[in-house]
Enzyme design. Structure first.
Site, PDB file in Angstrom:
ATOM      1  N   GLU A   1       1.007  -0.963  -0.085  1.00 28.19           N
ATOM      2  CA  GLU A   1       0.398   0.457  -0.151  1.00 28.19           C
ATOM      3  C   GLU A   1       0.579   1.028   0.157  1.00 28.19           C
ATOM      4  OE1 GLU A   1      -3.519   1.952   2.612  1.00 28.19           O
ATOM      5  OE2 GLU A   1      -1.963   0.023   3.802  1.00 28.19           O
TER       6      GLU A   1
ATOM      7  N   LYS B   1     -10.207   2.555  -3.447  1.00 26.85           N
ATOM      8  CA  LYS B   1      -9.719   1.933  -1.862  1.00 26.85           C
ATOM      9  C   LYS B   1     -11.625   2.692  -1.648  1.00 26.85           C
ATOM     10  CE  LYS B   1      -8.621   1.778   3.056  1.00 26.85           C
ATOM     11  NZ  LYS B   1      -8.055   1.272   3.762  1.00 26.85           N
TER      12      LYS B   1
ATOM     13  N   CYS C   1      -5.644  -2.215   2.550  1.00 27.51           N
ATOM     14  CA  CYS C   1      -5.732  -2.419   4.309  1.00 27.51           C
ATOM     15  C   CYS C   1      -6.445  -2.440   5.307  1.00 27.51           C
ATOM     16  CB  CYS C   1      -5.351  -0.594   4.304  1.00 27.51           C
ATOM     17  SG  CYS C   1      -4.640  -0.773   6.352  1.00 27.51           S
TER      18      CYS C   1
END
Length: 505
Positions: free
Chosen positions: A273, A331, A383
């Site tokens: 990430e 995301k 994440c």
């Protein structure tokens, strides 16, 4: 002896340090400690503490239990807010306590509801074997969806390496939680109940225990759908305090390029990430060079980077893929206090004055083009998204291989990276898919469709994991239906318990 224990539970210790002690013990069943016996007896301990008290005291004891349990479980938020977010220590402590207090409301409400409506002294078996599992299941399901959702430390995760794991492909982690609470309630009845209650405890627990070996083995719900894919997981190990330091960008870019030089030719190469500490358009020449190199070698490179295409455009936490395949994933499920701050503007202004730094990311679209690799679809998450089974399963059945990129350097050498890996293992087990997890400072891992770790990188080390991973087809019951059956079960259970109470009254 039993009378002495009841006096102990009824006294001040039962309102203060005993609930806190059991709450701390419940947390120690999770990674990295793994003392699952303490987690198993925690619901039984609550039943003991709730037995001879009214609804208000039961709620207080549940709250103290939850406050200790969740404070130990999420203390690492202090590190990200104070060490890296720029907030003063007192504010970081306050935010940890505030979040833990919110989470502690769930066991508090369970205790209140149990003593107020569902548990008379003449019906301990109903409380232990029906009411508590149903209430616990409903609370965890609600915690998953309320607000942005924060299902950290759902009880089932602690039992990932036990026979209860066979439930995960069928019911998901929340079904495992309910099963663990049922077993805990049965243990309490075996110790504290009379002859009739002990018979009921065995009668309730035995069917589940006998059925577990009959369920398909973890990983057997799905099957390979193609040849193994050569993958390389690049763990750069860039310390968080250096990641965004002015003047370090070029060194970081060179570091990842150097680590990847020997991996060209592997079909899939994955960076963590925001491995590239910059906005995409600021490093476009670097990305163009990587893209050309990947195309030449027949590789596809996944790299984490921030995307903002114009000064007033939304800011996204993204993964871009370069080489043979091109595209990006933005995301969708953001982290509170990290990628956005769930507070009104006037409070954000106060936080800025106090030195609290926060980001203002936007959520990516719900529908995004998937990454296709040799005719196979990959499900990408970033994440915190892999904490939610509902976020991962929406890419199925198309997704045949799961990928999660993360940066747990925010939490240093705390319990968070270990628990985060534990949750990723649960997602692989629930979905019957292999999961490739790439973390900046670790723990990167290749996780099989049975939830077991095939390979892992050491934490806080520069490493490259090379593996051959096969895509998978087919659906587990959980991947097909999600949490809907559990919602129906919990609501039906609550309705049945209230009807039973009304008829008794």
């Amino acid at each position: 002896m039993n009378a002495r224990l009841r006096r102990l539970a009824a006294g001040r210790a039962g309102d203060s340090w005993l609930p806190a002690l059991f709450g701390l013990g419940a947390t120690l069943g999770f990674a990295p400690w793994g003392w699952i016996g303490l987690t198993l007896i925690a619901p039984a301990a609550l039943l003991w503490l709730w037995r001879d008290v009214g609804p208000a005291r039961a709620a207080w004891r549940g709250f103290v239990f939850g406050l200790a349990h969740f404070t130990l479980g999420i203390y690492w938020i202090y590190i990200s807010i104070h060490h890296y977010g720029g907030g003063p220590a007192w504010l970081a402590v306050l935010l940890v306590i505030a979040l833990a207090s919110y989470l502690a409301l769930y066991p508090a409400l369970i205790g209140y509801a149990l003593r107020r409506w569902l548990w008379q002294d003449s019906a301990p078996a109903v409380a232990a074997l029906l009411a508590l599992p149903v209430l616990w299941l409903f609370a965890e399901l609600f915690r998953d969806v309320f607000g942005t959702g924060f299902p950290w430390l759902s009880l089932g995760y602690a039992f990932l390496d036990t026979p209860l794991a066979r439930l995960a492909p069928v019911t998901g982690v929340y079904g495992m939680s309910a099963g663990a609470v049922l077993l805990s309630g049965a243990l309490w009845l075996l110790v504290a109940g009379g002859g009739r209650e002990r018979i009921l405890a065995v009668a309730a627990a035995a069917p589940m225990l006998l059925a577990l070996p009959l369920l398909p083995a973890p990983g057997s719900w799905t099957q390979d759908s193609g040849a193994p894919i050569a993958v390389s997981l690049v763990q750069g190990n860039i310390p968080q305090e250096l990641k965004w330091r002015p003047g370090r960008r070029e060194a970081t870019l060179a570091h990842y390029r150097r680590l990847t030089e020997r991996e060209w030719g592997r079909r899939l190469i994955i960076w963590p990430e925001v491995a590239i500490p910059a906005l995409r358009h600021h490093v476009q020449p670097y990305l163009d060079t990587l893209n050309a190199r990947a195309q030449l070698s027949g590789s596809t490179l996944l790299a984490g980077v921030l995307v903002r295409d114009a000064p007033d455009a939304p800011l996204y936490n993204a993964v871009v893929w370069l080489g043979v395949e091109r595209g990006a994933y933005y995301k969708r499920h953001l982290v509170p206090f990290g990628e956005y701050f769930p507070a009104p503007k006037w409070l954000l202004d106060i936080g800025s004055v106090l030195g609290l730094q926060y980001s203002d990311f936007s959520s990516g679209p719900d529908e995004q083009p998937p990454l296709m690799l040799d005719g196979h679809t990959l499900g990408i998450s970033i994440c915190f998204e892999d904490v939610f089974g509902r976020d991962i399963r929406r890419d199925l059945p198309q997704a045949e291989l799961l990928v999660n990129v993360t940066n747990d350097a925010w939490f240093e050498d705390s319990s968070a990276p270990h628990q985060h890996l534990q949750f990723a293992r649960m997602r692989a087990l629930e979905m019957g898919r292999s999961l490739l997890r790439v973390a900046n400072t670790g723990i990167s891992a290749v996780i099989g469709p049975d939830g077991r770790i095939r390979q892992a990188s050491p934490q806080f080390a520069v490493d490259v994991l090379r593996a051959e991973v096969a895509p998978r087809a087919g659906l587990t019951p959980y991947a097909r239906l999600g949490n809907a059956p559990l919602w129906l079960l919990s609501l039906a259970g609550l309705g049945g318990l209230l009807l039973w109470r009304r008829r008794r009254a």
